[in-house]
Design a protein around this motif. Structure first.
Motif, PDB file in Angstrom:
ATOM      1  N   VAL A 161       0.951  -3.833   6.566  1.00 35.91           N
ATOM      2  CA  VAL A 161       0.969  -2.425   6.149  1.00 35.91           C
ATOM      3  C   VAL A 161       1.948  -1.700   7.066  1.00 35.91           C
ATOM      4  O   VAL A 161       1.877  -1.827   8.291  1.00 35.91           O
ATOM      5  CB  VAL A 161      -0.446  -1.790   6.250  1.00 35.91           C
ATOM      6  CG1 VAL A 161      -0.403  -0.300   5.894  1.00 35.91           C
ATOM      7  CG2 VAL A 161      -1.429  -2.519   5.326  1.00 35.91           C
ATOM      8  N   ALA A 180      -2.407   6.925   5.319  1.00 33.39           N
ATOM      9  CA  ALA A 180      -3.734   6.580   4.791  1.00 33.39           C
ATOM     10  C   ALA A 180      -4.815   7.248   5.640  1.00 33.39           C
ATOM     11  O   ALA A 180      -5.739   7.888   5.113  1.00 33.39           O
ATOM     12  CB  ALA A 180      -3.920   5.064   4.782  1.00 33.39           C
ATOM     13  N   GLY A 208       0.793  -1.232   0.000  1.00 37.00           N
ATOM     14  CA  GLY A 208       0.000   0.000   0.000  1.00 37.00           C
ATOM     15  C   GLY A 208       0.819   1.272   0.000  1.00 37.00           C
ATOM     16  O   GLY A 208       0.318   2.344  -0.326  1.00 37.00           O
ATOM     17  N   CYS A 247      -5.864   0.363   0.262  1.00 41.28           N
ATOM     18  CA  CYS A 247      -4.606   0.760  -0.417  1.00 41.28           C
ATOM     19  C   CYS A 247      -3.750  -0.473  -0.702  1.00 41.28           C
ATOM     20  O   CYS A 247      -3.155  -0.594  -1.774  1.00 41.28           O
ATOM     21  CB  CYS A 247      -3.814   1.743   0.446  1.00 41.28           C
ATOM     22  SG  CYS A 247      -4.659   3.306   0.700  1.00 41.28           S
ATOM     23  N   LEU A 300       0.096   5.141  -1.841  1.00 39.42           N
ATOM     24  CA  LEU A 300      -0.043   6.339  -1.014  1.00 39.42           C
ATOM     25  C   LEU A 300       0.965   7.406  -1.435  1.00 39.42           C
ATOM     26  O   LEU A 300       0.643   8.597  -1.462  1.00 39.42           O
ATOM     27  CB  LEU A 300       0.115   5.973   0.464  1.00 39.42           C
ATOM     28  CG  LEU A 300      -1.100   5.225   1.027  1.00 39.42           C
ATOM     29  CD1 LEU A 300      -0.733   4.420   2.259  1.00 39.42           C
ATOM     30  CD2 LEU A 300      -2.231   6.209   1.337  1.00 39.42           C
ATOM     31  N   ASP A 332      -8.626   4.051   3.422  1.00 37.83           N
ATOM     32  CA  ASP A 332      -8.569   2.815   4.200  1.00 37.83           C
ATOM     33  C   ASP A 332      -7.250   2.104   3.873  1.00 37.83           C
ATOM     34  O   ASP A 332      -7.012   1.757   2.711  1.00 37.83           O
ATOM     35  CB  ASP A 332      -9.773   1.944   3.805  1.00 37.83           C
ATOM     36  CG  ASP A 332      -9.722   0.565   4.449  1.00 37.83           C
ATOM     37  OD1 ASP A 332      -8.865   0.352   5.323  1.00 37.83           O
ATOM     38  OD2 ASP A 332     -10.532  -0.294   4.068  1.00 37.83           O
ATOM     39  N   PRO A 333      -6.383   1.889   4.870  1.00 35.78           N
ATOM     40  CA  PRO A 333      -5.085   1.244   4.602  1.00 35.78           C
ATOM     41  C   PRO A 333      -5.233  -0.121   3.911  1.00 35.78           C
ATOM     42  O   PRO A 333      -4.424  -0.473   3.049  1.00 35.78           O
ATOM     43  CB  PRO A 333      -4.458   1.079   5.988  1.00 35.78           C
ATOM     44  CG  PRO A 333      -5.186   2.017   6.883  1.00 35.78           C
ATOM     45  CD  PRO A 333      -6.546   2.230   6.296  1.00 35.78           C
ATOM     46  N   THR A 334      -6.279  -0.880   4.287  1.00 30.28           N
ATOM     47  CA  THR A 334      -6.480  -2.191   3.656  1.00 30.28           C
ATOM     48  C   THR A 334      -6.807  -2.035   2.175  1.00 30.28           C
ATOM     49  O   THR A 334      -6.290  -2.766   1.332  1.00 30.28           O
ATOM     50  CB  THR A 334      -7.613  -2.973   4.357  1.00 30.28           C
ATOM     51  OG1 THR A 334      -7.266  -3.127   5.730  1.00 30.28           O
ATOM     52  CG2 THR A 334      -7.806  -4.338   3.734  1.00 30.28           C
ATOM     53  N   ALA A 338       2.752   4.093   6.448  1.00 31.54           N
ATOM     54  CA  ALA A 338       1.729   4.035   5.397  1.00 31.54           C
ATOM     55  C   ALA A 338       0.339   4.068   6.033  1.00 31.54           C
ATOM     56  O   ALA A 338      -0.567   4.754   5.547  1.00 31.54           O
ATOM     57  CB  ALA A 338       1.902   2.779   4.551  1.00 31.54           C
ATOM     58  N   ARG A 339       0.177   3.346   7.139  1.00 30.76           N
ATOM     59  CA  ARG A 339      -1.118   3.324   7.829  1.00 30.76           C
ATOM     60  C   ARG A 339      -1.498   4.734   8.297  1.00 30.76           C
ATOM     61  O   ARG A 339      -2.623   5.206   8.100  1.00 30.76           O
ATOM     62  CB  ARG A 339      -1.053   2.361   9.023  1.00 30.76           C
ATOM     63  CG  ARG A 339      -2.405   2.028   9.626  1.00 30.76           C
ATOM     64  CD  ARG A 339      -2.252   1.035  10.781  1.00 30.76           C
ATOM     65  NE  ARG A 339      -1.723  -0.256  10.361  1.00 30.76           N
ATOM     66  CZ  ARG A 339      -2.425  -1.204   9.752  1.00 30.76           C
ATOM     67  NH1 ARG A 339      -3.682  -0.997   9.478  1.00 30.76           N
ATOM     68  NH2 ARG A 339      -1.865  -2.348   9.412  1.00 30.76           N
ATOM     69  N   GLU A 379       3.715   1.035   9.325  1.00 28.16           N
ATOM     70  CA  GLU A 379       3.085   2.010  10.239  1.00 28.16           C
ATOM     71  C   GLU A 379       2.966   3.400   9.604  1.00 28.16           C
ATOM     72  O   GLU A 379       1.967   4.089   9.761  1.00 28.16           O
ATOM     73  CB  GLU A 379       3.885   2.106  11.555  1.00 28.16           C
ATOM     74  CG  GLU A 379       3.464   1.061  12.573  1.00 28.16           C
ATOM     75  CD  GLU A 379       1.955   0.838  12.633  1.00 28.16           C
ATOM     76  OE1 GLU A 379       1.205   1.806  12.887  1.00 28.16           O
ATOM     77  OE2 GLU A 379       1.489  -0.303  12.396  1.00 28.16           O
TER      78      GLU A 379
END
Length: 342
Positions: free
Chosen positions: A262, A270, A172, A280, A176, A276-278, A266-267, A264
């Motif tokens: 994912v 997001a 992800g 992505c 991003l 939503d990180p998932t 990137a989370r 941290e």
């Protein structure tokens, strides 16, 4: 003012001589490299793996925010990733370019700096290619050649029911990074006086502009005596790659949202962008991680490797491909990955 050399002042052969003047050969198998009608490669009884990729300006990259050196590096890496995805080791590349007179010789030199940096980092030899004029835009085509011990290559079509589904690294981040770069480009186009604000998101932007392939995973699996049952790289998003393996192997799968790795940073990014990180990770693409299946009995051999996450398992084809969310609900996996033809 930077010096600018027009490319047409060298002629095609002069340009090739100029761009390839510093090539160093690393592999005994590279018998004959650049400078003849064809390269000659001897693989000493191993099997040869070949893959090619084309990158087109405006479709795969945007020169408004992509430094040419990064673009040269990435052009090589995305091809090498396909070789690693076959459980093979890349050894040589061919590089072809088409460009308009908008690019100067200095710009091409910068691009090649990135190409040579990737060749050095991944220990591959540049052995040939072609250059052409293009009416507009920059087109890059890289062919990667690799080697693998006889019949040790791994396809997408050989996963089996009960196999574990694994992925390397984290997902992800590249999407991003692209989101931030695209946002800043739009702001700049509307008001060129505003300085781009990349918000110190070096992790995500680095994942987009300068991705890395995963030779370490291929080496680790070989060291542990694990031969994946199926493997491919994550270039178009996790969901569409999983569906490729399911379709070609004629199996289904169960994927657990909470197991998808994912980063941290990137989370956090997001969340900041309201994404939503998932989603992505599932749909973003360009992570160039390795997605693979393996036999359950090999599980103990990978538990200490923090770079490998077990994210699910393969089932009967009749059961379809599903994701189980953190909340425990079950949804069909849909391919919403990146599509060059949309």
């Amino acid at each position: 003012m930077e010096e600018r050399t027009e490319i047409n002042s060298l002629g095609e052969f002069g340009l090739i001589d100029h761009l390839t003047r510093n090539i160093e050969i690393h592999h005994a198998g590279t018998v004959l490299g650049v400078g003849d009608d064809a390269a000659v490669i001897d693989h000493f009884g191993k099997q040869t793996v070949v893959s090619t990729d084309m990158l087109v300006e405006g479709i795969h990259f945007d020169l408004m925010y992509t430094p040419l050196k990064h673009l040269g590096y990435k052009s090589v890496v995305v091809n090498l990733s396909d070789i690693y995805a076959m459980n093979a080791t890349p050894t040589q590349i061919l590089l072809s370019l088409a460009f308009s007179n908008r690019l100067s010789l200095e710009a091409l030199d910068e691009f090649y700096e990135g190409v040579y940096a990737a060749c050095e980092r991944y220990n591959v030899d540049l052995v040939g290619g072609d250059t052409s004029t293009s009416q507009k835009g920059f087109v890059i085509s890289v062919t990667a050649i690799g080697e693998v011990a006889p019949d040790q290559y791994v396809k997408r079509s050989t996963a089996q029911k009960g196999d574990l589904l694994c992925v390397s690294g984290d997902l992800g981040g590249a999407f991003l990074g692209l989101t931030i770069l695209e946002r800043e480009k739009q702001i700049f186009l509307e008001n060129p006086k505003i300085q781009p604000d990349l918000e110190n998101e070096t992790y995500a932007i680095g994942r987009q502009l300068k991705p890395e392939a995963r030779p370490d995973i291929v080496e680790f699996l070989a060291e542990k005596g694990i031969r994946p049952t199926a493997m491919m790289d994550v270039s178009d998003g996790l969901s569409s790659e999983i569906l490729h393996i399911c379709k070609q192997s004629e199996v289904g799968c169960v994927l657990y949202e909470e197991k998808i790795p994912v980063h941290e940073e990137a989370r956090a990014l997001a969340m900041k962008l309201g994404l939503d990180p998932t989603a992505c990770a599932l749909s973003g693409g360009e992570d160039y991680e390795l997605l693979f299946t393996m036999k359950q009995e090999d599980y103990d051999k990978i538990t200490l490797n923090e770079q490998i996450a077990v994210i699910g398992y393969m089932t009967d084809a009749a059961e379809g491909a599903h994701i189980i969310t953190r909340g425990g609900s079950k949804h069909a996996i849909t391919a919403q990955g990146w599509n060059a033809f949309k």
